[in-house]
Design a protein around this motif. Sequence first.
Motif, PDB file in Angstrom:
ATOM      1  N   MET A 131       0.853  -1.188   0.000  1.00  0.00           N
ATOM      2  CA  MET A 131       0.000   0.000   0.000  1.00  0.00           C
ATOM      3  C   MET A 131       0.884   1.232   0.000  1.00  0.00           C
ATOM      4  SD  MET A 131      -1.515  -0.053   3.901  1.00  0.00           S
ATOM      5  CE  MET A 131      -2.186  -1.695   3.654  1.00  0.00           C
ATOM      6  N   LEU A 132       0.340   2.335  -0.474  1.00  0.00           N
ATOM      7  CA  LEU A 132       1.076   3.592  -0.511  1.00  0.00           C
ATOM      8  C   LEU A 132       1.092   4.234   0.876  1.00  0.00           C
ATOM      9  CD1 LEU A 132      -0.273   5.174  -3.812  1.00  0.00           C
ATOM     10  CD2 LEU A 132       2.026   4.311  -3.420  1.00  0.00           C
ATOM     11  N   THR A 133       2.216   4.864   1.194  1.00  0.00           N
ATOM     12  CA  THR A 133       2.320   5.553   2.478  1.00  0.00           C
ATOM     13  C   THR A 133       2.709   7.018   2.347  1.00  0.00           C
ATOM     14  OG1 THR A 133       4.629   4.832   2.710  1.00  0.00           O
ATOM     15  CG2 THR A 133       2.921   3.416   3.685  1.00  0.00           C
ATOM     16  N   SER A 134       3.040   7.458   1.130  1.00  0.00           N
ATOM     17  CA  SER A 134       3.476   8.840   0.976  1.00  0.00           C
ATOM     18  C   SER A 134       3.107   9.381  -0.396  1.00  0.00           C
ATOM     19  CB  SER A 134       5.001   8.951   1.157  1.00  0.00           C
ATOM     20  OG  SER A 134       5.694   8.376   0.055  1.00  0.00           O
ATOM     21  N   GLY A 135       3.042  10.713  -0.474  1.00  0.00           N
ATOM     22  CA  GLY A 135       2.786  11.362  -1.742  1.00  0.00           C
ATOM     23  C   GLY A 135       3.888  11.102  -2.753  1.00  0.00           C
ATOM     24  N   ARG A 136       5.124  10.975  -2.273  1.00  0.00           N
ATOM     25  CA  ARG A 136       6.240  10.691  -3.182  1.00  0.00           C
ATOM     26  C   ARG A 136       6.036   9.350  -3.880  1.00  0.00           C
ATOM     27  NH1 ARG A 136      11.912  10.218  -3.747  1.00  0.00           N
ATOM     28  NH2 ARG A 136      12.112   9.392  -5.868  1.00  0.00           N
ATOM     29  N   GLN A 137       5.629   8.342  -3.130  1.00  0.00           N
ATOM     30  CA  GLN A 137       5.363   7.043  -3.732  1.00  0.00           C
ATOM     31  C   GLN A 137       4.226   7.135  -4.743  1.00  0.00           C
ATOM     32  OE1 GLN A 137       4.535   4.557  -0.376  1.00  0.00           O
ATOM     33  NE2 GLN A 137       6.680   4.018  -0.017  1.00  0.00           N
ATOM     34  N   ALA A 138       3.178   7.869  -4.395  1.00  0.00           N
ATOM     35  CA  ALA A 138       2.031   8.012  -5.292  1.00  0.00           C
ATOM     36  C   ALA A 138       2.444   8.707  -6.583  1.00  0.00           C
ATOM     37  CB  ALA A 138       0.921   8.792  -4.593  1.00  0.00           C
ATOM     38  N   PHE A 257      -6.234   4.040  -8.962  1.00  0.00           N
ATOM     39  CA  PHE A 257      -6.554   5.016  -7.914  1.00  0.00           C
ATOM     40  C   PHE A 257      -7.362   4.384  -6.787  1.00  0.00           C
ATOM     41  CE2 PHE A 257      -6.467   8.199 -11.629  1.00  0.00           C
ATOM     42  CZ  PHE A 257      -5.105   8.383 -11.488  1.00  0.00           C
ATOM     43  N   ARG A 258      -8.233   3.435  -7.138  1.00  0.00           N
ATOM     44  CA  ARG A 258      -9.022   2.757  -6.108  1.00  0.00           C
ATOM     45  C   ARG A 258      -8.113   2.098  -5.072  1.00  0.00           C
ATOM     46  NH1 ARG A 258      -9.952  -1.960  -4.450  1.00  0.00           N
ATOM     47  NH2 ARG A 258      -8.577  -2.855  -6.013  1.00  0.00           N
ATOM     48  N   SER A 259      -7.041   1.476  -5.543  1.00  0.00           N
ATOM     49  CA  SER A 259      -6.156   0.783  -4.614  1.00  0.00           C
ATOM     50  C   SER A 259      -5.074   1.695  -4.053  1.00  0.00           C
ATOM     51  CB  SER A 259      -5.526  -0.437  -5.300  1.00  0.00           C
ATOM     52  OG  SER A 259      -4.735  -0.039  -6.403  1.00  0.00           O
ATOM     53  N   TRP A 260      -4.515   2.569  -4.878  1.00  0.00           N
ATOM     54  CA  TRP A 260      -3.415   3.416  -4.423  1.00  0.00           C
ATOM     55  C   TRP A 260      -3.840   4.422  -3.361  1.00  0.00           C
ATOM     56  CZ3 TRP A 260      -0.838   5.371  -9.623  1.00  0.00           C
ATOM     57  CH2 TRP A 260      -0.389   4.263 -10.357  1.00  0.00           C
ATOM     58  N   CYS A 261      -5.065   4.930  -3.445  1.00  0.00           N
ATOM     59  CA  CYS A 261      -5.475   6.068  -2.602  1.00  0.00           C
ATOM     60  C   CYS A 261      -6.203   5.640  -1.341  1.00  0.00           C
ATOM     61  CB  CYS A 261      -6.334   7.032  -3.417  1.00  0.00           C
ATOM     62  SG  CYS A 261      -5.500   7.625  -4.917  1.00  0.00           S
ATOM     63  N   ASN A 262      -6.231   4.348  -1.074  1.00  0.00           N
ATOM     64  CA  ASN A 262      -6.817   3.825   0.159  1.00  0.00           C
ATOM     65  C   ASN A 262      -5.691   3.254   1.018  1.00  0.00           C
ATOM     66  OD1 ASN A 262      -8.218   2.492   2.196  1.00  0.00           O
ATOM     67  ND2 ASN A 262      -8.717   0.740   0.893  1.00  0.00           N
ATOM     68  N   ASP A 276      -4.651  13.581  -0.802  1.00  0.00           N
ATOM     69  CA  ASP A 276      -3.247  13.914  -1.047  1.00  0.00           C
ATOM     70  C   ASP A 276      -2.562  12.847  -1.894  1.00  0.00           C
ATOM     71  OD1 ASP A 276      -3.535  12.184   1.207  1.00  0.00           O
ATOM     72  OD2 ASP A 276      -1.454  12.589   1.778  1.00  0.00           O
ATOM     73  N   LEU A 277      -2.897  11.572  -1.652  1.00  0.00           N
ATOM     74  CA  LEU A 277      -2.314  10.503  -2.465  1.00  0.00           C
ATOM     75  C   LEU A 277      -2.833  10.568  -3.897  1.00  0.00           C
ATOM     76  CD1 LEU A 277      -2.453   7.453  -0.002  1.00  0.00           C
ATOM     77  CD2 LEU A 277      -0.497   8.922  -0.541  1.00  0.00           C
ATOM     78  N   PHE A 278      -4.120  10.850  -4.043  1.00  0.00           N
ATOM     79  CA  PHE A 278      -4.677  10.966  -5.387  1.00  0.00           C
ATOM     80  C   PHE A 278      -4.042  12.130  -6.140  1.00  0.00           C
ATOM     81  CE2 PHE A 278      -7.627  12.942  -8.365  1.00  0.00           C
ATOM     82  CZ  PHE A 278      -7.839  11.888  -9.245  1.00  0.00           C
ATOM     83  N   THR A 279      -3.935  13.277  -5.482  1.00  0.00           N
ATOM     84  CA  THR A 279      -3.356  14.459  -6.131  1.00  0.00           C
ATOM     85  C   THR A 279      -1.939  14.181  -6.595  1.00  0.00           C
ATOM     86  OG1 THR A 279      -4.726  15.931  -4.787  1.00  0.00           O
ATOM     87  CG2 THR A 279      -2.771  16.893  -5.817  1.00  0.00           C
ATOM     88  N   ALA A 280      -1.153  13.530  -5.745  1.00  0.00           N
ATOM     89  CA  ALA A 280       0.224  13.212  -6.121  1.00  0.00           C
ATOM     90  C   ALA A 280       0.258  12.219  -7.274  1.00  0.00           C
ATOM     91  CB  ALA A 280       0.971  12.654  -4.914  1.00  0.00           C
ATOM     92  N   ALA A 281      -0.612  11.216  -7.223  1.00  0.00           N
ATOM     93  CA  ALA A 281      -0.621  10.192  -8.272  1.00  0.00           C
ATOM     94  C   ALA A 281      -1.030  10.786  -9.624  1.00  0.00           C
ATOM     95  CB  ALA A 281      -1.571   9.057  -7.888  1.00  0.00           C
ATOM     96  N   ILE A 282      -2.058  11.626  -9.633  1.00  0.00           N
ATOM     97  CA  ILE A 282      -2.525  12.187 -10.894  1.00  0.00           C
ATOM     98  C   ILE A 282      -1.510  13.191 -11.440  1.00  0.00           C
ATOM     99  CG2 ILE A 282      -3.868  14.150 -10.016  1.00  0.00           C
ATOM    100  CD1 ILE A 282      -4.987  11.722 -12.766  1.00  0.00           C
ATOM    101  N   GLU A 283      -0.826  13.897 -10.543  1.00  0.00           N
ATOM    102  CA  GLU A 283       0.227  14.815 -10.998  1.00  0.00           C
ATOM    103  C   GLU A 283       1.415  14.036 -11.556  1.00  0.00           C
ATOM    104  OE1 GLU A 283       1.111  17.279  -7.657  1.00  0.00           O
ATOM    105  OE2 GLU A 283      -0.635  18.599  -7.972  1.00  0.00           O
ATOM    106  N   GLY A 284       1.733  12.903 -10.934  1.00  0.00           N
ATOM    107  CA  GLY A 284       2.808  12.069 -11.456  1.00  0.00           C
ATOM    108  C   GLY A 284       2.477  11.543 -12.839  1.00  0.00           C
ATOM    109  N   TYR A 285       1.242  11.099 -13.017  1.00  0.00           N
ATOM    110  CA  TYR A 285       0.824  10.597 -14.323  1.00  0.00           C
ATOM    111  C   TYR A 285       0.886  11.718 -15.366  1.00  0.00           C
ATOM    112  CZ  TYR A 285      -1.669   7.851 -17.790  1.00  0.00           C
ATOM    113  OH  TYR A 285      -1.996   7.169 -18.935  1.00  0.00           O
TER     114      TYR A 285
END
Length: 370
Positions: A131-138, A257-262, A276-285
């Motif tokens: 599971m994700l634990t940080s925005g950097r990972q996301a 996103f369903r799995s990463w952001c939970n 915050d995890l979603f925002t980081a993930a979508i910005e990374g993408y």
Amino acid sequence: MLARFFSTPAKSSVTDPSRIYQGWPLTEIPDAVLQEFGVTTITSAERFGTGLINDTFLVATADGERYVLQALNPVFDPQINVDIDTLTRHLEKKGLATQRIRPTQDDKLWIELDERSWRMTSFVPGVCHDMLTSGRQAYEAGALLAKFHLAVDDLEIELHTTRLGVHDTERHLAALREALEVHRDHEAFAAIETLAEAVLEAAEELPALPELPDRLVHGDPKISNLVFDADTGNAICMIDLDTLAHMPLPLELGDAFRSWCNPCGEDTEGTMFRLDLFTAAIEGYASQARDFLTTQESTSLIPATRTIMVELAARLTTDALNESYFGWNPDMFANRSTHNQVRAAGQLELHRSLCEQLSEVEAAVERAFN
């Protein structure tokens, strides 16, 4: 001599492979398999990863090499190895790290032994997370998935295997309604019926997805299928490519996103969608693929994520009655039905959590792609 294993595989909430193949898990690697792949001087071999679908081992040799050896579950047609070989050759040409299939001494991509298909691949060193634990990972996860999508976009391939109906939401809802009719004598029917009503109500409120083009996708972009560099923390490689599919891109991203952001896991009703995890993930993408998605695809990301959540809740609720598909953890729950009820309720709570932040989530998508 057989390579033997004594460690117990970690429990997981994925599909129970024993439903399909009663020989799981293997506790030894036959010599004939290692000889076919030209690997005979092994110094260690141990069960690898937490997945329950294939039997996976990490094999180390006397010359310092490491390989991943897998006995495929019969749910997978071994012809998928042809697709994986084509894909990984393509990824390698594009400069992406990937696991390449190591052919047998007869130049075959896999072998058949004792009703199992075996393949060996190169090993990509790094770490995987459950599971994700940080925005950097996301952010890193999002960027890697984007690189994967960009790299395979020009690969023209007709897959040997298809996953028909994997995200056919109406079919899953129909299966739930049928299960409600068939299993009225289930001991937990009253509670499950209430849960099912909540699922069906949530499904009624889902926004319609437009007709979207199919693209080549990974098919199962859960966080444990990404390898991160142990030193830098960079996401470097997508693994477990048996789920390759053609489908609309928003459904692939919605599943991610369903799995990463939970961050709470799926064995609890107390889930949450972390903005915050979603925002980081979508910005990374978007950092890699801002112009890759069409406007229709980017505006479908949140509806698709909601759809995936409710769809999974429907599937879990169905299996709370059928008790035949998803695996369950007997150390945490009294039976499969109870575990599925908890997970279904967790997906509904995750959907509710997302909907409570809908304006913020949509704004994050707008900022990322515009």
